[in-house]
Design a protein around this motif. Structure first.
Motif, short mmCIF file in Angstrom:
data_model
loop_
_atom_site.label_atom_id
_atom_site.label_comp_id
_atom_site.label_asym_id
_atom_site.label_seq_id
_atom_site.Cartn_x
_atom_site.Cartn_y
_atom_site.Cartn_z
N ASP A 1 0.82 -1.22 0.00
CA ASP A 1 0.00 0.00 0.00
C ASP A 1 0.85 1.26 0.00
OD1 ASP A 1 -2.17 -1.69 0.19
OD2 ASP A 1 -2.48 -1.35 2.35
N CYS A 2 2.02 1.19 0.64
CA CYS A 2 2.90 2.37 0.75
C CYS A 2 3.66 2.67 -0.53
CB CYS A 2 3.90 2.16 1.89
SG CYS A 2 3.16 2.28 3.53
N GLY A 3 3.70 1.72 -1.45
CA GLY A 3 4.41 1.96 -2.70
C GLY A 3 5.91 1.77 -2.61
N VAL A 4 6.39 1.06 -1.58
CA VAL A 4 7.82 0.78 -1.49
C VAL A 4 8.19 -0.21 -2.59
CG1 VAL A 4 7.90 1.22 0.99
CG2 VAL A 4 7.50 -1.11 0.17
N ASP A 5 9.49 -0.23 -2.94
CA ASP A 5 9.91 -1.17 -3.98
C ASP A 5 10.62 -2.39 -3.40
OD1 ASP A 5 12.27 -0.03 -3.15
OD2 ASP A 5 12.91 0.65 -5.13
N ALA A 6 10.73 -2.44 -2.06
CA ALA A 6 11.41 -3.56 -1.42
C ALA A 6 10.81 -3.82 -0.05
CB ALA A 6 12.91 -3.26 -1.28
N VAL A 7 10.90 -5.07 0.38
CA VAL A 7 10.43 -5.42 1.72
C VAL A 7 11.46 -6.30 2.41
CG1 VAL A 7 7.95 -5.24 1.27
CG2 VAL A 7 9.14 -7.42 0.82
N ALA A 8 11.50 -6.15 3.72
CA ALA A 8 12.21 -7.11 4.56
C ALA A 8 11.16 -7.98 5.23
CB ALA A 8 13.04 -6.39 5.61
#
Length: 385
Positions: free
Chosen positions: A87-94
């Motif tokens: 939802d936040c539009g980040v391009d990466a996740v941990a």
């Protein structure tokens, strides 16, 4: 390891803010993200989207800034958490989960297979949204090595892009770190990220040992901010790599003091004057032998110039000063004095410093100089501005 593939993932906005008692305002988080991007960080761990509210809103705003750096959101291996990151539009996740038995049994109250299953589920969901995925092996340094290999291979098979090896309670030394990371990378064949804590004062050293063993990523925080004793400090890792490891990542190191001061202000945590790289005492010289060497050639006691990290050199006058420092200091005031005068003035300086239990201010030096001129019968007495 190919130096060109080495990257910094900074977690000041997540692990740094998890320091007990630290809270960044939304404005401060945005400003820190911009500074990290400008200084040269490849990836910014912006926070925990699943917290919702202000946290989710500011992560969304950071992700929309158009930074050169990748923006990463931290998650448990829970689909709802990862959806918040989407939802936040980040391009990466941990995607983080405990891997040591002490955490699995006593914190999660599950078993090893449950850990692997949840991690796989999370990775697959994140990859279905075209996200870059870092799988975080929390407390990996206390996990069974065989299980860590099993966990790493499962992450790789699920599509993870890298694995964050977490020395969560800082129990490794650099020799152990080098050995375990070398073996782990060979066994798993996935990019490794170092996440080191400073409980025994070895966070930066362990991060560097991991790099030598083949880790391609390092997780850092500005000023070493972080839970308990903190994390590997961004400024220490970068400068140590440059001057000890001979790897220059092209960071704008002249911004380090500015960045450190801003994070210190935002976190209400003072930068110790003796702090490595950015502390004001790093380029402050009082001891007579040291100051004499620096006056003749700064390289005698400085590996790099103060300007390279946004600081200035200081000649401190006090109990341990020598006559060369006195002569040089008065040159800064536009006053030429000879060695005999410097020796006489130095005696008064040392007495005053012992009495005051500190080094002397410029005005105090001028008062001592004026007294010396009067006692010696000199005519010219300069005005003290």
């Amino acid at each position: 390891m190919d130096p060109s593939k080495l990257r910094i993932d900074d977690t000041t906005l997540r692990d740094g803010e998890q320091t007990a008692g630290v809270v960044f305002s939304n404005h401060e988080k945005i400003r820190i993200a911009q500074l990290l991007d400008k200084v040269g960080v490849a990836q910014i761990e912006a926070g925990v989207p699943a917290m919702g509210g202000d946290e989710k809103a500011v992560i969304r705003e950071i992700a929309s800034l158009g930074l050169r750096a990748s923006v990463l959101g931290w998650n448990r291996p829970v689909i709802a958490d990862i959806q918040h990151s989407v939802d936040c539009g980040v391009d990466a996740v941990a995607i983080s989960i405990a891997t040591s038995d002490v955490h699995i049994q006593h914190k999660l109250k599950k078993d090893r297979q449950w850990v692997i299953d949840r991690m796989i589920e999370g990775v697959k969901f994140a990859k279905s949204h075209n996200l870059y995925v870092s799988v975080n092996a929390e407390d990996g340094s206390r996990a069974d090595f065989g299980f860590m290999v099993e966990f790493g291979l499962a992450a790789k098979e699920a599509g993870a892009d890298r694995l964050r090896f977490c020395d969560t309670v800082g129990i490794l030394d650099p020799f152990q770190t080098f050995s375990v990371i070398k073996d782990f990378k060979k066994a798993v064949g996935l990019e490794i990220e170092m996440h080191t804590h400073n409980d025994f004062g070895m966070a930066t050293a362990n991060a560097l040992a991991g790099i030598k063993a083949g880790a391609a990523w390092v997780n850092t925080t500005v000023n070493g901010l972080g839970e308990r004793a903190g994390n590997a400090a961004l400024e220490e890792v970068i400068m140590a790599m440059k001057y000890l490891g001979h790897i220059d990542l092209g960071f704008k190191t002249e911004m380090f003091r500015e960045l450190s001061e801003y994070v210190a202000m935002a976190s209400a945590r003072t930068i110790p004057i003796w702090k490595a790289i950015v502390g004001t005492n790093v380029f402050a010289h009082e001891s007579g032998i040291h100051a004499d060497g620096v006056i003749k050639n700064p390289k005698t006691y400085e590996v790099f110039s103060p300007e390279e990290v946004g600081l200035e050199r200081q000649l401190v006058i006090g109990k341990h000063s020598g006559s060369a420092s006195i002569i040089q200091k008065f040159k800064e005031f536009g006053i030429e004095i000879d060695k005999e005068s410097a020796t006489d003035i130095l005696a008064d300086v040392r007495r005053a410093s012992v009495e005051l239990k500190r080094s002397l201010f410029s005005k105090e030096l001028m008062y001592i100089y004026q007294d010396y001129l009067r006692k010696s019968g000199k005519e010219h007495v300069p005005t003290c501005e």
